[in-house]
Design a protein around this motif. Structure first.
Motif, PDB file in Angstrom:
ATOM      1  N   LYS A  27      72.814  28.794 -46.115  1.00  7.52           N
ATOM      2  CA  LYS A  27      71.911  28.460 -47.095  1.00  7.52           C
ATOM      3  C   LYS A  27      71.011  27.276 -46.821  1.00  7.52           C
ATOM      4  CE  LYS A  27      69.242  29.442 -50.448  1.00  7.52           C
ATOM      5  NZ  LYS A  27      68.223  28.570 -49.734  1.00  7.52           N
TER       6      LYS A  27
ATOM      7  N   ALA B 153      66.363  28.877 -45.299  1.00  7.20           N
ATOM      8  CA  ALA B 153      66.015  28.548 -46.413  1.00  7.20           C
ATOM      9  C   ALA B 153      64.349  28.333 -46.127  1.00  7.20           C
ATOM     10  CB  ALA B 153      66.498  27.288 -46.745  1.00  7.20           C
TER      11      ALA B 153
ATOM     12  N   SER C 242      74.822  28.449 -53.950  1.00 10.17           N
ATOM     13  CA  SER C 242      74.195  28.832 -52.726  1.00 10.17           C
ATOM     14  C   SER C 242      74.434  30.616 -52.491  1.00 10.17           C
ATOM     15  CB  SER C 242      74.858  28.129 -51.461  1.00 10.17           C
ATOM     16  OG  SER C 242      74.806  26.819 -51.398  1.00 10.17           O
TER      17      SER C 242
ATOM     18  N   PHE D 138      71.015  32.299 -51.377  1.00  6.71           N
ATOM     19  CA  PHE D 138      70.884  32.819 -50.164  1.00  6.71           C
ATOM     20  C   PHE D 138      70.379  34.326 -50.504  1.00  6.71           C
ATOM     21  CE2 PHE D 138      73.141  35.800 -47.295  1.00  6.71           C
ATOM     22  CZ  PHE D 138      72.386  35.482 -45.893  1.00  6.71           C
TER      23      PHE D 138
ATOM     24  N   GLY E 212      66.196  30.908 -54.658  1.00 10.41           N
ATOM     25  CA  GLY E 212      66.516  30.488 -53.578  1.00 10.41           C
ATOM     26  C   GLY E 212      65.921  29.265 -53.076  1.00 10.41           C
TER      27      GLY E 212
ATOM     28  N   SER F 220      67.394  25.630 -52.179  1.00 13.75           N
ATOM     29  CA  SER F 220      67.184  25.038 -50.893  1.00 13.75           C
ATOM     30  C   SER F 220      67.057  23.589 -51.262  1.00 13.75           C
ATOM     31  CB  SER F 220      65.919  25.940 -50.239  1.00 13.75           C
ATOM     32  OG  SER F 220      66.570  27.224 -49.981  1.00 13.75           O
TER      33      SER F 220
END
Length: 460
Positions: free
Chosen positions: A52, A56, A181, A185, A312, A316
């Motif tokens: 992750k 990203a 994560s 992801f 996501g 990140s």
């Protein structure tokens, strides 16, 4: 060498220490039943965090980099940088396990070069993760603009993104951030897959002229000039160069010596995905690819992909800010009882680290609001020395005898000297290229002004 002998003594049959204590010796975080136990990350959870961290915002800039270099040239660059970045982290991981007190890459620099090297490296590390947190803020503000058809000033969306990212990054242990994560992801991966499928279903790119012939701009090799070529190469390099952020994760693993398992699994998945996704989007969009690339399949698919990717993008930024803040936190409290104790000082320092670095990321994201340029700037100024020059230097420090060894050893020594010089070249050359392109963007009106309210998603 003293550290190596110390480790060997601790693992020898004559040593009274059990094996699990040998793993503990010298570690910055210890496992204990009292206080805060940071050492809770297993190797598979570390794989997800590693993946992750890399997969990203970097993947969203790769198709436009392929336009600058061409399909074949860009593909070679993606694979070559992926392999090199993986090898450089093997150097860092091995060095870290030889010197387990090293929580960050700055601690490693101190071993090889003293306090000055530590402070310079630490400053680069903080700048890097503030800038990539800024890229996460830009990504979230772009998503909110796309989903709302630019219903509010971009600065306000960026401020909202900063508040959310700072709040989630303030979760104290990577064990808990790591579980975010998984969702983060999958969010980014599925969003990119939606765009990849979406662009193949269109007769022409969404940004191309609606009628008549047009130039797709798809080539095998391209010669964009020095400045644009360095920016494109640096964009690809930085997409897998954030491996220095893996070091604090290793310090929170149950067994830091298992770091190669998550590293190889992560780099294989990330490099293969980068190659497949970017090639398909570039093949179908050519010069009309959007930046970030989630906007390449038209307004409807843009809204769908950004809606899926929103979590996501937040995660990140969360991971980047957490890693940067954890470095500062450990530097401040490492010699005190507050590091692993639930004290007022502990919490005050931790929350101050996330808040201050989050605020700096917001300012930089608003000052350099173009996604590709911000990422390329991170790569040139920070990751070129951190992910190329410093690993080469650390290898030379641990393998000084290779300089006077046989031909093979001398060749290996020379190649690692070349790695140091490559990082210096990229730092100077790519920074020049990014600065030239940022100045051109301001002159051409592509960047209107710092703290602009303009729609950064192209939805209005």
């Amino acid at each position: 060498m003293q550290d190596k002998e110390k480790a060997e003594r601790s693992l020898s049959p004559a040593s009274p220490l059990p094996a699990e204590n040998a793993v503990e010796e010298g570690e910055i975080f210890t496992t204990s039943s009292s206080g805060v136990n940071f050492r809770k990350v297993g190797w598979f959870n570390a794989t997800v965090i590693f993946t992750k961290i890399l997969f990203a915002t970097g993947v969203l800039s790769l198709p436009s980099a392929l336009y600058s270099l061409g399909a074949v040239g860009g593909s070679i660059s993606i694979v070559a940088w992926g392999v090199l970045n993986c090898y450089c982290f093997v150097i860092l991981g091995n060095f870290r396990n030889e010197h387990p007190h090293c929580h960050s890459i700055a601690d490693m620099a101190e071993v090889a070069g003293g306090i000055v090297a530590k402070e310079v490296t630490g400053l680069l590390f903080i700048i890097a993760y503030v800038l990539v947190t800024g890229s996460g803020i830009i990504g979230v503000s772009t998503a909110l603009n796309a989903l709302s058809h630019h219903a509010a000033c971009t600065v306000w969306w960026s401020l909202l993104a900063t508040v959310v990212i700072t709040a989630t990054a303030s979760i104290r242990k990577l064990e808990h951030v790591g579980w975010l994560s998984y969702a983060g992801f999958l969010s980014i991966y599925v969003a990119v897959l939606i765009v990849v499928i979406g662009v193949t279903q269109q007769d022409r790119p969404a940004a191309a002229p609606k009628e008549g012939p047009f130039d797709l701009g798809y080539v095998s090799f391209n010669n964009p000039g020095f400045a644009a070529g360095m920016v494109a190469s640096c964009t690809i390099f930085v997409s897998s160069a954030g491996t220095s952020a893996f070091l604090p994760v290793i310090s929170e693993m149950r067994n830091p010596k298992e770091y190669k398992k998550p590293l190889y699994l992560c780099m294989t998945l990330v490099t293969a995905s980068y190659l497949a996704f970017s090639l398909v989007v570039y093949r179908w969009c050519g010069m009309w690819v959007a930046s970030p690339s989630l906007g390449s399949a038209g307004q409807t698919m843009k809204m769908v992909s950004y809606g899926v990717a929103l979590l996501g993008l937040i995660v990140s930024g969360t991971l980047y800010l957490h890693v940067g803040a954890k470095y500062v936190f450990v530097r401040i409290l490492s010699e005190t009882r507050h590091l692993q104790s639930n004290t007022l000082v502990h919490w005050t320092v931790w929350l101050s680290c996330t808040t201050i670095l989050g605020a700096l990321a917001f300012v930089l994201a608003s000052a350099i609001p173009i996604f590709n340029y911000l990422l390329a700037l991170v790569g040139s100024i920070c990751f070129a020395p951190l992910a190329m020059s410093l690993p080469g230097w650390l290898w030379l420090y641990d393998h000084g005898e290779y300089r006077t060894g046989n031909l093979v050893k001398k060749a290996a020594y020379g190649l690692h000297v070349g790695l140091v010089l490559l990082g210096v070249f990229f730092c100077v050359g790519a920074t020049y290229g990014v600065v030239v392109q940022i100045v051109d963007a301001y002159d051409s009106g592509l960047i209107g002004s710092a703290f602009s309210c303009a729609d950064n998603s192209g939805s209005t």
